[in-house]
Design a protein around this motif. Structure first.
Motif, PDB file in Angstrom:
ATOM      1  N   VAL A 284      -8.206 -36.238   5.302  1.00 15.68           N
ATOM      2  CA  VAL A 284      -7.854 -34.886   4.882  1.00 15.68           C
ATOM      3  C   VAL A 284      -8.148 -34.759   3.394  1.00 15.68           C
ATOM      4  O   VAL A 284      -7.842 -35.658   2.606  1.00 15.68           O
ATOM      5  CB  VAL A 284      -6.378 -34.551   5.190  1.00 15.68           C
ATOM      6  N   VAL A 285      -8.762 -33.651   3.021  1.00 16.57           N
ATOM      7  CA  VAL A 285      -9.013 -33.320   1.629  1.00 16.57           C
ATOM      8  C   VAL A 285      -8.123 -32.136   1.280  1.00 16.57           C
ATOM      9  O   VAL A 285      -8.373 -31.011   1.728  1.00 16.57           O
ATOM     10  CB  VAL A 285     -10.488 -32.963   1.385  1.00 16.57           C
ATOM     11  N   PRO A 286      -7.054 -32.342   0.513  1.00 23.98           N
ATOM     12  CA  PRO A 286      -6.214 -31.211   0.106  1.00 23.98           C
ATOM     13  C   PRO A 286      -6.980 -30.315  -0.864  1.00 23.98           C
ATOM     14  O   PRO A 286      -7.699 -30.800  -1.744  1.00 23.98           O
ATOM     15  CB  PRO A 286      -5.020 -31.883  -0.591  1.00 23.98           C
ATOM     16  N   VAL A 287      -6.829 -29.002  -0.694  1.00 26.97           N
ATOM     17  CA  VAL A 287      -7.559 -28.069  -1.545  1.00 26.97           C
ATOM     18  C   VAL A 287      -6.779 -26.766  -1.683  1.00 26.97           C
ATOM     19  O   VAL A 287      -6.202 -26.265  -0.715  1.00 26.97           O
ATOM     20  CB  VAL A 287      -8.982 -27.796  -0.977  1.00 26.97           C
ATOM     21  N   ALA A 288      -6.748 -26.246  -2.893  1.00 28.99           N
ATOM     22  CA  ALA A 288      -6.198 -24.912  -3.159  1.00 28.99           C
ATOM     23  C   ALA A 288      -7.393 -23.981  -3.322  1.00 28.99           C
ATOM     24  O   ALA A 288      -8.132 -24.073  -4.304  1.00 28.99           O
ATOM     25  CB  ALA A 288      -5.344 -24.925  -4.417  1.00 28.99           C
ATOM     26  N   MET A 289      -7.599 -23.111  -2.351  1.00 24.98           N
ATOM     27  CA  MET A 289      -8.804 -22.278  -2.375  1.00 24.98           C
ATOM     28  C   MET A 289      -8.516 -20.822  -2.019  1.00 24.98           C
ATOM     29  O   MET A 289      -9.412 -20.084  -1.642  1.00 24.98           O
ATOM     30  CB  MET A 289      -9.877 -22.856  -1.452  1.00 24.98           C
ATOM     31  N   GLY A 290      -7.261 -20.408  -2.137  1.00 23.76           N
ATOM     32  CA  GLY A 290      -6.923 -19.019  -1.831  1.00 23.76           C
ATOM     33  C   GLY A 290      -7.133 -18.699  -0.369  1.00 23.76           C
ATOM     34  O   GLY A 290      -7.685 -17.660  -0.020  1.00 23.76           O
ATOM     35  N   TRP A 291      -6.617 -19.583   0.504  1.00 25.49           N
ATOM     36  CA  TRP A 291      -6.860 -19.477   1.946  1.00 25.49           C
ATOM     37  C   TRP A 291      -5.796 -18.633   2.636  1.00 25.49           C
ATOM     38  O   TRP A 291      -4.615 -18.689   2.306  1.00 25.49           O
ATOM     39  CB  TRP A 291      -6.874 -20.875   2.548  1.00 25.49           C
ATOM     40  N   SER A 292      -6.225 -17.863   3.624  1.00 23.88           N
ATOM     41  CA  SER A 292      -5.312 -17.176   4.538  1.00 23.88           C
ATOM     42  C   SER A 292      -6.015 -17.006   5.869  1.00 23.88           C
ATOM     43  O   SER A 292      -7.218 -16.756   5.912  1.00 23.88           O
ATOM     44  CB  SER A 292      -4.904 -15.798   4.006  1.00 23.88           C
ATOM     45  N   ASP A 293      -5.271 -17.162   6.952  1.00 25.13           N
ATOM     46  CA  ASP A 293      -5.874 -16.902   8.261  1.00 25.13           C
ATOM     47  C   ASP A 293      -5.713 -15.440   8.677  1.00 25.13           C
ATOM     48  O   ASP A 293      -6.147 -15.060   9.761  1.00 25.13           O
ATOM     49  CB  ASP A 293      -5.297 -17.828   9.332  1.00 25.13           C
ATOM     50  N   VAL A 294      -5.134 -14.625   7.795  1.00 25.31           N
ATOM     51  CA  VAL A 294      -4.949 -13.187   8.052  1.00 25.31           C
ATOM     52  C   VAL A 294      -4.457 -12.993   9.494  1.00 25.31           C
ATOM     53  O   VAL A 294      -5.031 -12.235  10.262  1.00 25.31           O
ATOM     54  CB  VAL A 294      -6.238 -12.386   7.784  1.00 25.31           C
ATOM     55  N   GLY A 295      -3.383 -13.704   9.792  1.00 21.97           N
ATOM     56  CA  GLY A 295      -2.899 -13.706  11.163  1.00 21.97           C
ATOM     57  C   GLY A 295      -1.975 -12.564  11.521  1.00 21.97           C
ATOM     58  O   GLY A 295      -1.459 -12.525  12.641  1.00 21.97           O
ATOM     59  N   SER A 296      -1.737 -11.644  10.601  1.00 23.24           N
ATOM     60  CA  SER A 296      -0.851 -10.525  10.878  1.00 23.24           C
ATOM     61  C   SER A 296      -1.082  -9.444   9.828  1.00 23.24           C
ATOM     62  O   SER A 296      -1.712  -9.684   8.787  1.00 23.24           O
ATOM     63  CB  SER A 296       0.617 -10.983  10.830  1.00 23.24           C
ATOM     64  N   TRP A 297      -0.546  -8.261  10.081  1.00 19.67           N
ATOM     65  CA  TRP A 297      -0.617  -7.199   9.072  1.00 19.67           C
ATOM     66  C   TRP A 297       0.176  -7.576   7.831  1.00 19.67           C
ATOM     67  O   TRP A 297      -0.193  -7.217   6.718  1.00 19.67           O
ATOM     68  CB  TRP A 297      -0.120  -5.878   9.664  1.00 19.67           C
ATOM     69  N   ASP A 298       1.267  -8.316   7.996  1.00 21.26           N
ATOM     70  CA  ASP A 298       1.999  -8.786   6.825  1.00 21.26           C
ATOM     71  C   ASP A 298       1.137  -9.705   5.966  1.00 21.26           C
ATOM     72  O   ASP A 298       1.174  -9.636   4.732  1.00 21.26           O
ATOM     73  CB  ASP A 298       3.269  -9.531   7.256  1.00 21.26           C
ATOM     74  N   ALA A 299       0.358 -10.575   6.612  1.00 25.72           N
ATOM     75  CA  ALA A 299      -0.515 -11.474   5.859  1.00 25.72           C
ATOM     76  C   ALA A 299      -1.582 -10.690   5.111  1.00 25.72           C
ATOM     77  O   ALA A 299      -1.917 -11.012   3.957  1.00 25.72           O
ATOM     78  CB  ALA A 299      -1.155 -12.482   6.805  1.00 25.72           C
ATOM     79  N   LEU A 300      -2.120  -9.654   5.724  1.00 26.76           N
ATOM     80  CA  LEU A 300      -3.121  -8.838   5.038  1.00 26.76           C
ATOM     81  C   LEU A 300      -2.490  -8.109   3.858  1.00 26.76           C
ATOM     82  O   LEU A 300      -3.089  -8.007   2.780  1.00 26.76           O
ATOM     83  CB  LEU A 300      -3.740  -7.834   6.015  1.00 26.76           C
ATOM     84  N   HIS A 301      -1.280  -7.602   4.026  1.00 25.26           N
ATOM     85  CA  HIS A 301      -0.578  -6.932   2.935  1.00 25.26           C
ATOM     86  C   HIS A 301      -0.433  -7.860   1.733  1.00 25.26           C
ATOM     87  O   HIS A 301      -0.648  -7.469   0.586  1.00 25.26           O
ATOM     88  CB  HIS A 301       0.804  -6.460   3.413  1.00 25.26           C
TER      89      HIS A 301
END
Length: 349
Positions: free
Chosen positions: A260-277
């Motif tokens: 595993v390579v840990p990384v901070a890359m501004g990731w989101s799976d946009v799994g809900s409208w709350d996540a998109l908000h």
């Protein structure tokens, strides 16, 4: 990099299109929508792996019903379109791609519906993983967590095996709130983002060891596949014999050499409208899209691809208008959209 084969991007583009209903639907899931930029999420995924010096033409794994839509969004870009005859989860889908790719090619497996705000950080993480992959390791990328999220699986980071890369100690299921808090506090857990890098032959070897029936079915389906230009249509009867399982369960949790390579890359799976908000809010905490008028309104997501939405004096709402439907629910409950979709299916049955 000159003596290493170019990386083959494998873009997984399945999905039922329910979590971002009503904009995302079965015939047009969220990856084909311009939710976070002018380009669609599928197109942004393509762009992340578009450097011809590093990447070969992508393999897109998708359902046949989306073939025309994908070809339109490819906009002339060379790609192999591998059309699953039926959905069997990620492990068999990736097996089809591995059988279509050169055996010695590193494959960068990416869902087509994720946001990566810092692509440079992502590519740097790929560079960290690549030498291990060339030695036969299976690599995944752990998302640096910033909250005790209960909606993601986790990876416990083990011993460092190369600068910036670690052996996976274990994969963990989606936790309850208390467990997520403990994982965050421990500092040795990362989110499982579902992005992988490995050689095609290494993946097939691992699949043959841990899920041989899956490999046999995928191989038989590809041996009998129909090829129509850039489209590959695996044999439906042969592929139907494959067990249905995720790559995590079928391979990654069982294989010996998993990094595993840990990384901070501004990731989101946009799994809900709350996540998109959460991805893009203004000074009032609002996230708007389309024809929207918002007066004395705060902490809302208001989005329309057609009719105008006018809101006055409301807070903490999600309002989405698309086609023939309008969704209204409190912020924080957008995971319950699936209840609406199920109710519609029951009504229309």
């Amino acid at each position: 990099m000159t003596d290493v084969p170019r990386i083959v991007p494998v873009i997984l583009s399945g999905g039922s299109g329910t979590r971002l209903w009503p904009m995302s639907r079965t015939d047009r899931p969220k990856q084909f929508l311009p939710l976070t930029a002018e380009a669609t999420m599928f197109q942004l995924t393509l762009e992340r792996a578009s450097d011809p010096e590093r990447f070969a033409a992508p393999i897109v794994v998708a359902g046949a019903r989306h073939a025309g839509l994908i070809e339109t969004q490819l906009d002339g870009r060379a790609a192999t379109l591998l059309l699953e005859p039926l959905a069997k989860n990620t492990a068999p889908a990736i097996a089809l791609a591995a059988l279509a790719a050169p055996a010695d090619a590193p494959m960068l497996v990416m869902p087509s519906d994720h946001v990566i705000a810092d692509p440079a950080a992502f590519m740097a993480a790929v560079d960290v993983a690549l030498p291990l992959v060339e030695r036969g390791w299976l690599a995944t990328f752990g998302i640096a967590p910033d909250a005790p999220e209960t909606g993601y699986g986790y990876i416990q980071v083990g011993e460092e095996i190369a600068p910036g890369a670690h052996r996976v100690a274990r994969f963990a299921e989606k936790p309850d709130a208390a467990t997520a808090e403990a994982m965050l506090a421990s500092g040795d857990h990362v989110w499982n983002g579902g992005i992988f890098l490995f050689r095609a032959d290494a993946y097939l070897r691992a699949l043959g060891q841990h899920a041989p029936a899956m490999l046999d079915a995928a191989r038989a389906a590809m041996d009998a596949a129909v090829r129509e230009g850039a489209r590959i249509l695996p044999d439906a009867e042969a592929f139907a014999a494959s067990p249905s399982d995720s790559i995590d369960y079928a391979v990654m949790e069982k294989a010996d050499r998993v990094a595993v390579v840990p990384v901070a890359m501004g990731w989101s799976d946009v799994g809900s409208w709350d996540a998109l908000h959460a991805l893009n809010v203004d000074a009032q905490g609002n996230c708007h899209g389309g024809d929207v008028i918002a007066l004395d309104t705060d902490n809302c997501l208001l989005r329309s691809d057609g009719i105008r939405i006018a809101a006055v004096g409301v807070s903490n709402l999600i309002v989405v208008a698309s086609g023939d439907s309008v969704l209204i629910l409190p912020r924080g409950r957008s995971q319950e959209v699936k209840r609406v979709v199920e109710a519609i299916r029951e009504r229309e049955a």
